[in-house]
Write a protein that holds these residues in place. Structure first.
Motif, PDB file in Angstrom:
ATOM      1  N   GLN A  30      23.924 -48.295  97.716  1.00  0.00           N
ATOM      2  CA  GLN A  30      24.344 -48.739  99.047  1.00  0.00           C
ATOM      3  C   GLN A  30      25.827 -49.074  99.072  1.00  0.00           C
ATOM      4  OE1 GLN A  30      22.107 -51.850 100.872  1.00  0.00           O
ATOM      5  NE2 GLN A  30      20.218 -50.656 100.967  1.00  0.00           N
ATOM      6  N   CYS A  31      26.286 -49.837  98.074  1.00  0.00           N
ATOM      7  CA  CYS A  31      27.708 -50.209  98.033  1.00  0.00           C
ATOM      8  C   CYS A  31      28.583 -48.976  97.869  1.00  0.00           C
ATOM      9  CB  CYS A  31      27.981 -51.206  96.916  1.00  0.00           C
ATOM     10  SG  CYS A  31      27.358 -52.857  97.303  1.00  0.00           S
ATOM     11  N   LYS A  33      27.951 -45.965  99.027  1.00  0.00           N
ATOM     12  CA  LYS A  33      28.014 -45.285 100.332  1.00  0.00           C
ATOM     13  C   LYS A  33      28.919 -46.030 101.309  1.00  0.00           C
ATOM     14  CE  LYS A  33      24.905 -41.865 100.100  1.00  0.00           C
ATOM     15  NZ  LYS A  33      25.339 -40.461 100.206  1.00  0.00           N
ATOM     16  N   VAL A  34      28.760 -47.347 101.360  1.00  0.00           N
ATOM     17  CA  VAL A  34      29.437 -48.117 102.401  1.00  0.00           C
ATOM     18  C   VAL A  34      30.941 -48.264 102.125  1.00  0.00           C
ATOM     19  CG1 VAL A  34      29.174 -50.527 101.632  1.00  0.00           C
ATOM     20  CG2 VAL A  34      28.839 -49.960 104.021  1.00  0.00           C
ATOM     21  N   SER A  60      21.179 -53.317 106.179  1.00  0.00           N
ATOM     22  CA  SER A  60      21.076 -52.351 105.083  1.00  0.00           C
ATOM     23  C   SER A  60      19.762 -52.492 104.331  1.00  0.00           C
ATOM     24  CB  SER A  60      22.266 -52.492 104.133  1.00  0.00           C
ATOM     25  OG  SER A  60      22.498 -53.842 103.791  1.00  0.00           O
ATOM     26  N   THR A  61      19.227 -53.698 104.257  1.00  0.00           N
ATOM     27  CA  THR A  61      17.888 -53.922 103.698  1.00  0.00           C
ATOM     28  C   THR A  61      17.155 -54.790 104.720  1.00  0.00           C
ATOM     29  OG1 THR A  61      18.906 -53.934 101.486  1.00  0.00           O
ATOM     30  CG2 THR A  61      16.612 -54.651 101.628  1.00  0.00           C
ATOM     31  N   ARG A  67      25.088 -56.014 106.233  1.00  0.00           N
ATOM     32  CA  ARG A  67      26.497 -55.762 105.920  1.00  0.00           C
ATOM     33  C   ARG A  67      27.298 -55.812 107.198  1.00  0.00           C
ATOM     34  NH1 ARG A  67      26.919 -53.143 100.784  1.00  0.00           N
ATOM     35  NH2 ARG A  67      24.855 -52.978  99.855  1.00  0.00           N
ATOM     36  N   TRP A  79      28.752 -59.009 103.099  1.00  0.00           N
ATOM     37  CA  TRP A  79      27.356 -58.718 102.741  1.00  0.00           C
ATOM     38  C   TRP A  79      26.650 -60.049 102.632  1.00  0.00           C
ATOM     39  CZ3 TRP A  79      24.222 -60.110  98.558  1.00  0.00           C
ATOM     40  CH2 TRP A  79      23.044 -59.368  98.387  1.00  0.00           C
TER      41      TRP A  79
END
Ligand SMILES: [Zn+2]
Ligand SMILES: [Zn+2]
Length: 134
Positions: A30-31, A33-34, A60-61, A67, A79
């Motif tokens: 995730q990190c 991608k973001v 994100s979750t 985020r 986050w």
């Protein structure tokens, strides 16, 4: 005191007091991608930060973590896991921060195009404390 902002300046923040835990690099999917690479962020109690402007939040979750970013320029700033702590992106902070990148987490999930040899410990994930030699 540390101040910071997004790229366009629409979102600004001030952090009162000291950041105790330092910066963690997170290499989770995730990190990656973001941020476009890996994230670098330090934990701050929500009580100690004041934010000007309104971040856009992405779940994100869902129900567990979200985020915050600037809807205008796209800068990724925050986050949080709804526990009173917000992780603030170190790259958005104005120098001098007095901070250091102290650890890499989720190093097992990192991209295959780089290696971190800055001497900071590299952990498999966040919870187990199991280390990887980079
Ligand atoms: Zn912005
Ligand atoms: Zn991550």
């Amino acid at each position: 005191m540390i101040t910071g902002s997004c790229l366009c300046g629409e979102i600004r923040y001030r952090i009162e007091g000291e950041i105790r835990e330092g910066v963690s690099g997170c290499h989770c999917g995730q990190c990656r991608k973001v941020t476009g690479h890996f994230s670098a962020a330090a934990p701050v109690p929500w009580d100690a930060i004041s934010v000007e402007g309104t971040p856009r939040w992405y779940d994100s979750t869902p129900g567990k973590a979200r985020r915050g970013f600037c809807a205008t320029c796209g800068s990724y700033l925050f986050w949080e896991q709804f526990d009173g702590i917000v992780y603030v992106s170190a790259g958005s902070m104005a120098a001098p921060t007095g901070l250091r990148l102290e650890r890499h987490i989720f190093y097992a999930d990192k991209g295959d195009y780089y290696r971190c040899d800055d001497g900071a410990p590299c952990y498999v994930d966040w919870e187990t404390g199991e280390e990887i030699v980079p």
